[in-house]
Design a protein around this motif. Structure first.
Motif, PDB file in Angstrom:
ATOM      1  N   ALA A  86       0.827  -1.206   0.000  1.00 18.97           N
ATOM      2  CA  ALA A  86       0.000   0.000   0.000  1.00 18.97           C
ATOM      3  C   ALA A  86       0.859   1.253   0.000  1.00 18.97           C
ATOM      4  CB  ALA A  86      -0.932  -0.008   1.216  1.00 18.97           C
ATOM      5  N   GLN A  87       1.973   1.217   0.739  1.00 19.63           N
ATOM      6  CA  GLN A  87       2.873   2.367   0.774  1.00 19.63           C
ATOM      7  C   GLN A  87       3.501   2.605  -0.597  1.00 19.63           C
ATOM      8  OE1 GLN A  87       5.748   2.022   3.905  1.00 19.63           O
ATOM      9  NE2 GLN A  87       5.834   4.224   4.223  1.00 19.63           N
ATOM     10  N   THR A  88       3.899   1.529  -1.266  1.00 21.61           N
ATOM     11  CA  THR A  88       4.493   1.657  -2.597  1.00 21.61           C
ATOM     12  C   THR A  88       3.471   2.183  -3.601  1.00 21.61           C
ATOM     13  OG1 THR A  88       5.975  -0.192  -2.095  1.00 21.61           O
ATOM     14  CG2 THR A  88       5.700   0.402  -4.413  1.00 21.61           C
ATOM     15  N   LEU A  89       2.270   1.642  -3.550  1.00 28.16           N
ATOM     16  CA  LEU A  89       1.222   2.118  -4.458  1.00 28.16           C
ATOM     17  C   LEU A  89       0.840   3.560  -4.140  1.00 28.16           C
ATOM     18  CD1 LEU A  89      -1.031  -1.066  -4.589  1.00 28.16           C
ATOM     19  CD2 LEU A  89       0.418  -0.170  -6.417  1.00 28.16           C
ATOM     20  N   GLY A  90       0.923   3.919  -2.854  1.00 30.63           N
ATOM     21  CA  GLY A  90       0.650   5.311  -2.486  1.00 30.63           C
ATOM     22  C   GLY A  90       1.628   6.271  -3.135  1.00 30.63           C
ATOM     23  N   ALA A  91       2.913   5.870  -3.204  1.00 25.49           N
ATOM     24  CA  ALA A  91       3.892   6.710  -3.904  1.00 25.49           C
ATOM     25  C   ALA A  91       3.520   6.850  -5.374  1.00 25.49           C
ATOM     26  CB  ALA A  91       5.281   6.101  -3.752  1.00 25.49           C
ATOM     27  N   GLY A  92       2.989   5.768  -5.968  1.00 28.17           N
ATOM     28  CA  GLY A  92       2.524   5.867  -7.352  1.00 28.17           C
ATOM     29  C   GLY A  92       1.351   6.808  -7.501  1.00 28.17           C
ATOM     30  N   VAL A  93       0.436   6.811  -6.516  1.00 25.67           N
ATOM     31  CA  VAL A  93      -0.700   7.743  -6.551  1.00 25.67           C
ATOM     32  C   VAL A  93      -0.206   9.189  -6.477  1.00 25.67           C
ATOM     33  CG1 VAL A  93      -2.744   8.508  -5.285  1.00 25.67           C
ATOM     34  CG2 VAL A  93      -2.338   6.072  -5.640  1.00 25.67           C
ATOM     35  N   GLU A  94       0.803   9.440  -5.631  1.00 22.85           N
ATOM     36  CA  GLU A  94       1.375  10.783  -5.560  1.00 22.85           C
ATOM     37  C   GLU A  94       1.921  11.226  -6.923  1.00 22.85           C
ATOM     38  OE1 GLU A  94       3.911  11.773  -2.098  1.00 22.85           O
ATOM     39  OE2 GLU A  94       3.527   9.713  -1.485  1.00 22.85           O
ATOM     40  N   LEU A  95       2.658  10.341  -7.581  1.00 17.76           N
ATOM     41  CA  LEU A  95       3.199  10.666  -8.910  1.00 17.76           C
ATOM     42  C   LEU A  95       2.075  10.925  -9.900  1.00 17.76           C
ATOM     43  CD1 LEU A  95       6.120   8.065  -9.137  1.00 17.76           C
ATOM     44  CD2 LEU A  95       6.310  10.529  -8.745  1.00 17.76           C
ATOM     45  N   LEU A  96       0.995  10.146  -9.792  1.00 21.48           N
ATOM     46  CA  LEU A  96      -0.129  10.337 -10.710  1.00 21.48           C
ATOM     47  C   LEU A  96      -0.800  11.677 -10.469  1.00 21.48           C
ATOM     48  CD1 LEU A  96      -1.980   9.101 -12.888  1.00 21.48           C
ATOM     49  CD2 LEU A  96      -3.357   8.128 -11.031  1.00 21.48           C
ATOM     50  N   TRP A  97      -0.992  12.047  -9.203  1.00 16.80           N
ATOM     51  CA  TRP A  97      -1.623  13.331  -8.896  1.00 16.80           C
ATOM     52  C   TRP A  97      -0.819  14.508  -9.457  1.00 16.80           C
ATOM     53  CZ3 TRP A  97      -2.954  12.353  -3.015  1.00 16.80           C
ATOM     54  CH2 TRP A  97      -4.144  11.618  -2.943  1.00 16.80           C
ATOM     55  N   CYS A  98       0.508  14.370  -9.482  1.00 19.72           N
ATOM     56  CA  CYS A  98       1.371  15.468  -9.928  1.00 19.72           C
ATOM     57  C   CYS A  98       1.853  15.296 -11.370  1.00 19.72           C
ATOM     58  CB  CYS A  98       2.587  15.580  -9.010  1.00 19.72           C
ATOM     59  SG  CYS A  98       2.174  15.788  -7.266  1.00 19.72           S
ATOM     60  N   ALA A  99       1.299  14.310 -12.089  1.00 23.12           N
ATOM     61  CA  ALA A  99       1.831  13.956 -13.400  1.00 23.12           C
ATOM     62  C   ALA A  99       1.606  15.060 -14.432  1.00 23.12           C
ATOM     63  CB  ALA A  99       1.183  12.666 -13.889  1.00 23.12           C
ATOM     64  N   GLU A 100       2.521  15.156 -15.375  1.00 21.39           N
ATOM     65  CA  GLU A 100       2.351  16.014 -16.542  1.00 21.39           C
ATOM     66  C   GLU A 100       1.408  15.318 -17.531  1.00 21.39           C
ATOM     67  OE1 GLU A 100       3.605  19.001 -17.067  1.00 21.39           O
ATOM     68  OE2 GLU A 100       4.825  19.127 -15.256  1.00 21.39           O
ATOM     69  N   PRO A 101       0.745  16.090 -18.394  1.00 19.64           N
ATOM     70  CA  PRO A 101      -0.187  15.476 -19.351  1.00 19.64           C
ATOM     71  C   PRO A 101       0.538  14.756 -20.489  1.00 19.64           C
ATOM     72  CG  PRO A 101      -0.114  17.842 -19.674  1.00 19.64           C
ATOM     73  CD  PRO A 101       0.711  17.561 -18.455  1.00 19.64           C
ATOM     74  N   ARG A 102       1.138  13.618 -20.173  1.00 16.13           N
ATOM     75  CA  ARG A 102       1.831  12.811 -21.166  1.00 16.13           C
ATOM     76  C   ARG A 102       1.057  11.520 -21.383  1.00 16.13           C
ATOM     77  NH1 ARG A 102       7.722  13.635 -18.288  1.00 16.13           N
ATOM     78  NH2 ARG A 102       7.985  15.841 -18.837  1.00 16.13           N
ATOM     79  N   GLY A 103       0.896  11.148 -22.618  1.00 17.75           N
ATOM     80  CA  GLY A 103       0.096   9.973 -22.929  1.00 17.75           C
ATOM     81  C   GLY A 103      -1.338  10.376 -23.230  1.00 17.75           C
ATOM     82  N   PRO A 104      -2.045   9.570 -24.010  1.00 14.46           N
ATOM     83  CA  PRO A 104      -3.402   9.959 -24.445  1.00 14.46           C
ATOM     84  C   PRO A 104      -4.391  10.126 -23.305  1.00 14.46           C
ATOM     85  CG  PRO A 104      -2.893   7.678 -25.037  1.00 14.46           C
ATOM     86  CD  PRO A 104      -1.618   8.296 -24.586  1.00 14.46           C
ATOM     87  N   LEU A 105      -4.333   9.236 -22.301  1.00 12.15           N
ATOM     88  CA  LEU A 105      -5.306   9.324 -21.206  1.00 12.15           C
ATOM     89  C   LEU A 105      -5.091  10.570 -20.368  1.00 12.15           C
ATOM     90  CD1 LEU A 105      -7.598   8.153 -19.558  1.00 12.15           C
ATOM     91  CD2 LEU A 105      -5.930   6.782 -18.289  1.00 12.15           C
ATOM     92  N   LEU A 106      -3.844  10.840 -19.975  1.00  9.62           N
ATOM     93  CA  LEU A 106      -3.573  12.017 -19.144  1.00  9.62           C
ATOM     94  C   LEU A 106      -3.839  13.304 -19.924  1.00  9.62           C
ATOM     95  CD1 LEU A 106      -0.351  10.937 -17.218  1.00  9.62           C
ATOM     96  CD2 LEU A 106      -2.715  10.933 -16.425  1.00  9.62           C
ATOM     97  N   ARG A 107      -3.515  13.308 -21.226  1.00  3.91           N
ATOM     98  CA  ARG A 107      -3.818  14.503 -22.030  1.00  3.91           C
ATOM     99  C   ARG A 107      -5.322  14.729 -22.124  1.00  3.91           C
ATOM    100  NH1 ARG A 107       0.652  13.022 -25.401  1.00  3.91           N
ATOM    101  NH2 ARG A 107      -0.747  11.871 -26.768  1.00  3.91           N
ATOM    102  N   ARG A 108      -6.071  13.643 -22.244  1.00  2.00           N
ATOM    103  CA  ARG A 108      -7.529  13.790 -22.310  1.00  2.00           C
ATOM    104  C   ARG A 108      -8.076  14.349 -20.999  1.00  2.00           C
ATOM    105  NH1 ARG A 108     -10.557   8.593 -24.403  1.00  2.00           N
ATOM    106  NH2 ARG A 108      -9.151   9.125 -26.148  1.00  2.00           N
ATOM    107  N   LEU A 109      -7.566  13.860 -19.880  1.00  2.00           N
ATOM    108  CA  LEU A 109      -8.009  14.380 -18.585  1.00  2.00           C
ATOM    109  C   LEU A 109      -7.649  15.859 -18.417  1.00  2.00           C
ATOM    110  CD1 LEU A 109      -7.064  11.377 -16.267  1.00  2.00           C
ATOM    111  CD2 LEU A 109      -9.366  12.119 -16.899  1.00  2.00           C
TER     112      LEU A 109
END
Length: 303
Positions: A86-109
Motif C-alpha cells: 500500500a505504501q508503494t502504491l501510495g507513492a505511485g498515486v502521488e506521482l499520478l496526482w502530480c503527473a504532466e499530461p503525457r500519454g493519451p489518457l492524461l492529455r484527455r483528462l
C-alpha cells in the motif's frame, strides 16, 4: 547515552512500523477473513462468524504453542507485506496526482479540466459584467447578481486558480507557486529551491515536512480505499469503507497540496533577499524582476 538513543530509535521505528504497515494490514486481513466467511448473503451474521472462530479455536492445531506462534508470525508478516504494498502504491498515486499530461489518457483528462475551467471562467466573467452593470444602473437585483458572480467564481476556483495544465488539480496546485514567482519576479523556483531550503529555519522545514507527510498519507488512504472497494465485490460493507476512505483521501490530499504550496511560496517570499545576499547579489530595490532574473541566471549553471 548511546544505549538510550538506540532504545528510543528502536521504539520510534517499531511505532512507525506498527502505524504505517502492520496495523492497517491487520485490519485489512480481518476484513478479508470476514468477507470470506460471511459473503454478501450473510453480511451481518455475527453468529456465523463467531461459530467459525469457535471451530478454529477448537481445532487440534490451536492447542500447539508452536503452531500458534507460527500463525501469528505469518499474519504479522502478511500484514507488513500488505502495508508495504500500500505504501508503494501510495507513492505511485502521488506521482499520478502530480503527473504532466503525457500519454493519451492524461492529455484527455487535462483537456477536459481545461474545457471545464474555461466554461466556468466565461460564466464568471459574464456574471461579473452583468452584476457591474446592474450596480451602476442601481438595479434592485444588483446584490443577487453579485452573489451569483461570487458563486461562479468559487466554482471556477474549485477547478483551478488559473488555466489548468495538469490532469489533476493537485498537480496544478503544487506547480502554482513556481508559476506565480516566475510571472511576478522571473525567479526560477526549481533552481532556487535547494538554496532556499538551506536558508530556512527548522520551524519552516518542520511545517513543510508535515505537509509533505500529510500528502503521502492521503495517497496511501486512497490506496486502502481502492483495496476495500475491491473487497466489496465479496462483502458489500467493505465497499462503504472504501468509498469513505477514497473521499477522505482525496479531500486530505487537496488540503495537504494547498498547505505545501502556500508554505513553499511563503518560504520563497521570506528568504529571496537572504538568498541574494548569500550569493553576493545586491538588492537595493527589494524583490523585483531585475533581482529575480539575476538570481535565476546565477542559479542556472551551464552544463
Amino acid at each position: 547515552m548511546t544505549s538510550a538513543f538506540l532504545s528510543a530509535l528502536g521504539g520510534r521505528i517499531a511505532e512507525r512500523w506498527l502505524t504505517l504497515l502492520a496495523l492497517p494490514g491487520l485490519l485489512f486481513i480481518a476484513a478479508v477473513t470476514t468477507a470470506t466467511v460471511l459473503g454478501h448473503e450473510h453480511w451481518s451474521d455475527a453468529g456465523k462468524l463467531r461459530a467459525w472462530l469457535d471451530a478454529l479455536a477448537g481445532s487440534p492445531a490451536s492447542r500447539s504453542a508452536g503452531t500458534i506462534a507460527l500463525v501469528a508470525l505469518g499474519v504479522l508478516l502478511a500484514a507488513a507485506a500488505i502495508g508495504t504494498a500500500a505504501q508503494t502504491l501510495g507513492a505511485g498515486v502521488e506521482l499520478l496526482w502530480c503527473a504532466e499530461p503525457r500519454g493519451p489518457l492524461l492529455r484527455r483528462l487535462a483537456d477536459r479540466r481545461t474545457r471545464r475551467w474555461r466554461a466556468a471562467d466565461a460564466a464568471f466573467r459574464t456574471a461579473l459584467v452583468t452584476a457591474g452593470r446592474a450596480r451602476i444602473a442601481g438595479s434592485d437585483d444588483a446584490d443577487r447578481l453579485a452573489g451569483l458572480a461570487e458563486s461562479r467564481f468559487a466554482r471556477r476556483e474549485r477547478i483551478a486558480a488559473a488555466a489548468p495544465r495538469h490532469p489533476f488539480g493537485m498537480g496544478d496546485r503544487l506547480a502554482a507557486p513556481g508559476q506565480r514567482l516566475w510571472r511576478a519576479y522571473r525567479l526560477d523556483l526549481a533552481a532556487a529551491w535547494p538554496h532556499l531550503w538551506l536558508l530556512a529555519d527548522e520551524g519552516i522545514r518542520a511545517e513543510l515536512h508535515a505537509a509533505r507527510g500529510r500528502f503521502a498519507a492521503a495517497a496511501r488512504l486512497c490506496v486502502w480505499g481502492a483495496a476495500y472497494l475491491v473487497l466489496g465485490l465479496w462483502w458489500w460493507p467493505a465497499a462503504l469503507v472504501g468509498i469513505t476512505a477514497l473521499a477522505a483521501g482525496l479531500r486530505r490530499g487537496r488540503a495537504a497540496a494547498d498547505a505545501f504550496a502556500e508554505l513553499t511560496e511563503a518560504l520563497a517570499d521570506l528568504h529571496v533577499r537572504d538568498l541574494a545576499a548569500a550569493l553576493g547579489i545586491d538588492s537595493p530595490s527589494g524583490m523585483d524582476r531585475a533581482l529575480g532574473e539575476r538570481l535565476s541566471r546565477a542559479l542556472r549553471k551551464p552544463a
